[in-house]
Scaffold this active site. Structure first.
Site, PDB file in Angstrom:
ATOM      1  N   HIS A 122     -17.908  25.627 -29.739  1.00 13.86           N
ATOM      2  CA  HIS A 122     -17.314  26.816 -29.105  1.00 13.86           C
ATOM      3  C   HIS A 122     -18.043  28.043 -29.675  1.00 13.86           C
ATOM      4  O   HIS A 122     -18.517  28.012 -30.816  1.00 13.86           O
ATOM      5  CB  HIS A 122     -15.830  26.838 -29.498  1.00 13.86           C
ATOM      6  CG  HIS A 122     -15.001  27.867 -28.814  1.00 13.86           C
ATOM      7  ND1 HIS A 122     -14.964  29.176 -29.214  1.00 13.86           N
ATOM      8  CD2 HIS A 122     -14.145  27.765 -27.767  1.00 13.86           C
ATOM      9  CE1 HIS A 122     -14.120  29.842 -28.434  1.00 13.86           C
ATOM     10  NE2 HIS A 122     -13.615  29.005 -27.548  1.00 13.86           N
ATOM     11  N   GLN A 202      -9.131  21.917 -31.416  1.00 17.28           N
ATOM     12  CA  GLN A 202      -8.756  20.959 -30.367  1.00 17.28           C
ATOM     13  C   GLN A 202      -8.338  19.602 -30.928  1.00 17.28           C
ATOM     14  O   GLN A 202      -8.069  18.671 -30.161  1.00 17.28           O
ATOM     15  CB  GLN A 202      -9.921  20.764 -29.381  1.00 17.28           C
ATOM     16  CG  GLN A 202     -10.326  22.019 -28.636  1.00 17.28           C
ATOM     17  CD  GLN A 202      -9.233  22.550 -27.720  1.00 17.28           C
ATOM     18  OE1 GLN A 202      -8.261  21.874 -27.408  1.00 17.28           O
ATOM     19  NE2 GLN A 202      -9.388  23.796 -27.298  1.00 17.28           N
ATOM     20  N   CYS A 363     -16.477  29.089 -23.085  1.00 12.35           N
ATOM     21  CA  CYS A 363     -16.955  29.626 -24.377  1.00 12.35           C
ATOM     22  C   CYS A 363     -17.895  28.650 -25.065  1.00 12.35           C
ATOM     23  O   CYS A 363     -17.829  28.473 -26.294  1.00 12.35           O
ATOM     24  CB  CYS A 363     -15.798  29.985 -25.308  1.00 12.35           C
ATOM     25  SG  CYS A 363     -14.749  31.263 -24.682  1.00 12.35           S
TER      26      CYS A 363
HETATM   27  N1  PMP Z   1     -12.841  26.277 -31.308  1.00 14.79           N
HETATM   28  C1  PMP Z   1     -12.524  25.516 -30.260  1.00 14.79           C
HETATM   29  C2  PMP Z   1     -13.079  24.121 -30.174  1.00 14.79           C
HETATM   30  C3  PMP Z   1     -11.688  26.023 -29.263  1.00 14.79           C
HETATM   31  O1  PMP Z   1     -11.374  25.274 -28.213  1.00 14.79           O
HETATM   32  C4  PMP Z   1     -11.186  27.341 -29.387  1.00 14.79           C
HETATM   33  C5  PMP Z   1     -10.285  27.956 -28.339  1.00 14.79           C
HETATM   34  N2  PMP Z   1     -10.654  27.715 -27.031  1.00 14.79           N
HETATM   35  C6  PMP Z   1     -11.541  28.075 -30.517  1.00 14.79           C
HETATM   36  C7  PMP Z   1     -12.364  27.511 -31.447  1.00 14.79           C
HETATM   37  C8  PMP Z   1     -11.050  29.475 -30.717  1.00 14.79           C
HETATM   38  O2  PMP Z   1      -9.693  29.492 -30.924  1.00 14.79           O
HETATM   39  P1  PMP Z   1      -8.882  30.875 -30.973  1.00 14.79           P
HETATM   40  O3  PMP Z   1      -9.291  31.627 -29.736  1.00 14.79           O
HETATM   41  O4  PMP Z   1      -7.457  30.465 -30.977  1.00 14.79           O
HETATM   42  O5  PMP Z   1      -9.298  31.571 -32.219  1.00 14.79           O
END
Ligand code: PMP
Length: 404
Positions: A122, A202, A363
């Site tokens: 991500h 996740q 993302c």
């Molecule tokens: N890492 C992963 C694998 C994610 O799926 C996400 C959220 N989509 C994040 C990090 C970021 O999480 P947050 O926006 O809650 O900080």
């Protein structure tokens, strides 16, 4: 097997209709819905225990402090951390990774050093490292994957050099669903004397995570993805590492004394918690963890696995479908495209049928580049989703394909 129909009743929003159709919520990787007990916990805290924590001598402040610190202990137990000093409250996974990217590279990295991440990260496990890399002249190495979406561990091993300072990888991919062999990834890093940061955003909502068993130095997750509130998350860190790292932000709470000549930082975990913490969110997160523990993380994993298998089998019957992420060990995420249909168009029309899926790059643009696509549709499941919902989704998908 858990009873999804009964559990659904705990989630008020799931009985909503959108455009006159029953809501089918398949966007659980982005955020999960909240059970009544979590919503009521937030309300109850504001009604009865709202006062700033740690500094007050008065009754309410002490009650709020106690609730906040009990929440920290609940999270410690949930992750099986050795000590509650190892549990740092953050705003979420993103802030947890930024904290380590900043503090770790300040303390442990010199120009020319290297950090390893994977191709399926991500953005929140890429960009913080890039920001530090640019400031501190360090480089980022990338673990590649095969076409099924599995990391290539042989190639991973080859990335290590005497300049490697940290490995930072996702436990579970938010696009491919791949459950990475994280224990093996950590073991290999440790063979090279390199610490590991795990993005567990996740993973934690879907399976039992035991940080002592994994043996990672750092592990992050977000409250809102595990049925808790937004704006709160956790950084787990081994105590000896957190002791060693400098604070991330300065302010109240994180000091034991301040003068213009010399400031002494507070002890763990407060050293990393500058400013008024989210003491309402922390207790609501602990409530969410109690809720999923009552269902049982193993029951959740088994149910979601079964649902994923069913949805995958049904999706595969659709002509021209391409599923991204075919690892045998996979979490409840289905990313796909159908023929040349644009993911955005399909997502918009599914929405009109009451079906909430995510479209776009999720993302993870470097992963999209690796897959040779701009974006995909993602259906991501929770224990409150049902086989019937999957049937409606597949029927809806067929209608949408015909229309497009
Ligand atoms: N890492 C992963 C694998 C994610 O799926 C996400 C959220 N989509 C994040 C990090 C970021 O999480 P947050 O926006 O809650 O900080």
């Amino acid at each position: 097997m858990l009873d999804a129909q009964t559990l659904r009743k705990d989630f008020p929003i799931l009985s909503h209709q959108v455009y006159g159709k029953p809501l089918i919520y398949f966007d659980n990787s982005a955020t999960t819905q909240k059970p009544r007990c979590v919503i009521e916990k937030i309300e109850n805290s504001y009604y009865n225990v709202n006062a700033n924590i740690h500094r007050g001598v008065h009754f309410l402040s002490q009650a709020a402090t106690e609730a906040h610190e009990e929440a920290r202990q609940a999270i410690q137990q949930f992750l099986n951390a050795r000590s509650s000093n190892e549990i740092i409250f953050t705003r979420g996974t993103t802030e947890s990774i930024n904290l380590i990217a900043s503090s770790f590279t300040d303390e442990c990295v010199s120009p020319g050093d290297e950090i390893i991440v994977s191709v399926m990260e991500h953005h929140s496990n890429i960009v913080p490292w890039q920001i530090e890399a640019a400031k501190k002249d360090i480089s980022i190495k990338v673990i590649p994957m095969n076409d099924n979406g599995e990391l290539l561990l042989d190639e991973y091993e080859k990335l290590f050099s005497n300049k490697t300072k940290l490995v930072s990888v996702a436990h579970v991919s938010n696009v491919l669903g791949t459950i990475n062999p994280i224990k093996e990834i950590i073991r290999i890093a440790h063979e090279h004397d390199v610490p590991v940061m795990v993005d567990g955003a996740q993973a934690v909502p879907h399976m039992k995570v035991d940080v002592q068993d994994l043996d990672a130095e750092f592990y992050a997750f977000s409250g809102h993805k595990i049925y808790g509130p937004t704006g709160i998350g956790v950084l787990y860190g081994k105590e000896e590492w957190l002791e060693k790292l400098p604070p991330y932000q300065g302010g109240g709470e994180m000091i034991s004394s301040v003068s213009f000549e010399k400031t002494v930082f507070n002890e763990l975990p407060f050293k990393f918690e500058a400013g008024t913490p989210d003491f309402i969110g922390s207790t609501a997160l602990a409530e969410a963890l109690r809720y999923v523990e009552n269902i049982g993380m193993d029951n959740i994993a088994a149910y979601e696995n079964d649902l994923l298998d069913y949805a995958t089998r049904r999706l595969e019957t659709i002509d021209g479908v391409r599923i991204f992420g075919k690892a045998p060990n996979k979490g409840a995420v289905l990313s796909f495209l159908v023929g040349n249909i644009h993911h955005y168009d399909m997502g918009m029309l599914l929405d009109r049928l009451g079906i909430a899926v995510r479209t776009g790059h999720h993302c993870a643009q470097p992963l999209m580049q690796r897959l040779g696509i701009e974006g995909a549709i993602r259906a991501s499941f929770s224990f409150y989703n049902t086989h019937d919902e999957v049937d409606v989704f597949i029927d809806g998908l067929k209608r949408v394909i015909q229309m497009l």
